[in-house]
Scaffold this motif. Structure first.
Motif, PDB file in Angstrom:
ATOM      1  N   UNK A 202       0.857  -1.177   0.000  1.00  0.00           N
ATOM      2  CA  UNK A 202       0.000   0.000   0.000  1.00  0.00           C
ATOM      3  C   UNK A 202       0.897   1.232   0.000  1.00  0.00           C
ATOM      4  N   UNK A 203       0.646   2.118  -0.949  1.00  0.00           N
ATOM      5  CA  UNK A 203       1.378   3.372  -1.043  1.00  0.00           C
ATOM      6  C   UNK A 203       0.542   4.441  -0.363  1.00  0.00           C
ATOM      7  N   UNK A 204       1.191   5.216   0.482  1.00  0.00           N
ATOM      8  CA  UNK A 204       0.508   6.281   1.215  1.00  0.00           C
ATOM      9  C   UNK A 204       1.085   7.621   0.761  1.00  0.00           C
ATOM     10  N   UNK A 205       0.213   8.467   0.211  1.00  0.00           N
ATOM     11  CA  UNK A 205       0.577   9.832  -0.158  1.00  0.00           C
ATOM     12  C   UNK A 205      -0.280  10.782   0.666  1.00  0.00           C
ATOM     13  N   UNK A 206      -0.014  12.058   0.540  1.00  0.00           N
ATOM     14  CA  UNK A 206      -0.759  13.046   1.320  1.00  0.00           C
ATOM     15  C   UNK A 206      -1.673  13.861   0.425  1.00  0.00           C
ATOM     16  N   UNK A 207      -2.953  13.885   0.796  1.00  0.00           N
ATOM     17  CA  UNK A 207      -3.923  14.705   0.071  1.00  0.00           C
ATOM     18  C   UNK A 207      -3.652  16.179   0.344  1.00  0.00           C
ATOM     19  N   UNK A 208      -4.308  17.012  -0.420  1.00  0.00           N
ATOM     20  CA  UNK A 208      -4.152  18.465  -0.254  1.00  0.00           C
ATOM     21  C   UNK A 208      -4.467  18.906   1.179  1.00  0.00           C
ATOM     22  N   UNK A 209      -5.444  18.252   1.823  1.00  0.00           N
ATOM     23  CA  UNK A 209      -5.819  18.644   3.187  1.00  0.00           C
ATOM     24  C   UNK A 209      -4.947  17.981   4.256  1.00  0.00           C
ATOM     25  N   UNK A 210      -3.938  17.201   3.834  1.00  0.00           N
ATOM     26  CA  UNK A 210      -3.015  16.582   4.776  1.00  0.00           C
ATOM     27  C   UNK A 210      -3.379  15.173   5.195  1.00  0.00           C
ATOM     28  N   UNK A 211      -4.581  14.729   4.864  1.00  0.00           N
ATOM     29  CA  UNK A 211      -4.970  13.363   5.216  1.00  0.00           C
ATOM     30  C   UNK A 211      -4.303  12.373   4.273  1.00  0.00           C
ATOM     31  N   UNK A 212      -4.089  11.136   4.755  1.00  0.00           N
ATOM     32  CA  UNK A 212      -3.440  10.140   3.904  1.00  0.00           C
ATOM     33  C   UNK A 212      -4.376   9.623   2.811  1.00  0.00           C
ATOM     34  N   UNK A 213      -3.779   9.320   1.670  1.00  0.00           N
ATOM     35  CA  UNK A 213      -4.482   8.661   0.572  1.00  0.00           C
ATOM     36  C   UNK A 213      -3.721   7.369   0.318  1.00  0.00           C
ATOM     37  N   UNK A 214      -4.403   6.236   0.346  1.00  0.00           N
ATOM     38  CA  UNK A 214      -3.763   4.934   0.198  1.00  0.00           C
ATOM     39  C   UNK A 214      -4.161   4.284  -1.117  1.00  0.00           C
ATOM     40  N   UNK A 215      -3.199   3.596  -1.726  1.00  0.00           N
ATOM     41  CA  UNK A 215      -3.432   2.872  -2.970  1.00  0.00           C
ATOM     42  C   UNK A 215      -2.717   1.534  -2.901  1.00  0.00           C
ATOM     43  N   UNK A 216      -3.393   0.469  -3.315  1.00  0.00           N
ATOM     44  CA  UNK A 216      -2.737  -0.825  -3.459  1.00  0.00           C
ATOM     45  C   UNK A 216      -1.949  -0.815  -4.765  1.00  0.00           C
ATOM     46  N   UNK A 217      -0.716  -1.294  -4.717  1.00  0.00           N
ATOM     47  CA  UNK A 217       0.129  -1.329  -5.913  1.00  0.00           C
ATOM     48  C   UNK A 217       0.947  -2.615  -5.933  1.00  0.00           C
ATOM     49  N   UNK A 218       1.360  -3.001  -7.128  1.00  0.00           N
ATOM     50  CA  UNK A 218       2.360  -4.057  -7.297  1.00  0.00           C
ATOM     51  C   UNK A 218       3.713  -3.369  -7.320  1.00  0.00           C
ATOM     52  N   UNK A 219       4.648  -3.899  -6.547  1.00  0.00           N
ATOM     53  CA  UNK A 219       5.952  -3.240  -6.405  1.00  0.00           C
ATOM     54  C   UNK A 219       7.087  -4.180  -6.767  1.00  0.00           C
ATOM     55  N   UNK A 220       8.220  -3.578  -7.042  1.00  0.00           N
ATOM     56  CA  UNK A 220       9.480  -4.295  -7.135  1.00  0.00           C
ATOM     57  C   UNK A 220      10.491  -3.534  -6.291  1.00  0.00           C
TER      58      UNK A 220
END
Length: 141
Positions: free
Chosen positions: A17-35
């Protein structure tokens, strides 16, 4: 837990799960395939240019990646500053070459590389690179 044990867990993981920050500072999570390249201590994944995570990373490149053992008996969180590769513009460009490399590391060979390369351009895909700055967690391998 030693960082090596946690990085071994990251190296064995193909999803997270990749966690980035939304404009309002809350986390946004996305499932991804990684290497993960353990020598370079670098996580990579592919995404499309129009995703929320890309917009978030363009605004604030701080990112975390969470991986877990299949039995939930351990996890690792990698923190870093994302580097966004260029958007695929042509089937033979460097962006698509890197997308091919990421695909191969995650899934092996594709049945039709010409089709794959064309799809990367049509989808406007890019590679997100995350150099490991910090890792923490519990119960690696």
């Amino acid at each position: 837990m030693a960082n090596k044990d946690l990085l071994d867990l990251v190296a064995r993981s193909q999803t997270g799960a990749v966690v980035t920050l939304k404009r309002d500072g809350r986390p946004q999570l996305s499932n991804v395939s990684i290497t993960f390249d353990p020598d370079a201590e670098l996580i990579r994944f592919s995404t499309t240019a129009d995703r929320a995570k890309v917009a978030n990373l363009r605004r604030d490149a701080r990112v975390s990646v969470y991986v877990t053992r299949p039995d939930f008996g351990g996890y690792a969180v990698v923190e870093g500053t994302a580097q966004l590769g260029p958007v695929a513009a042509g089937p033979a460009d460097a962006a698509v070459d890197e997308l091919v490399e990421v695909y191969r590391r995650i899934a092996g060979e594709h049945p039709d590389w010409d089709e794959y390369r064309a799809a990367m351009v049509a989808d406007r895909r890019l590679v997100v690179r995350i150099p490991v700055e910090r890792v923490y967690g519990w119960g690696g391998w």
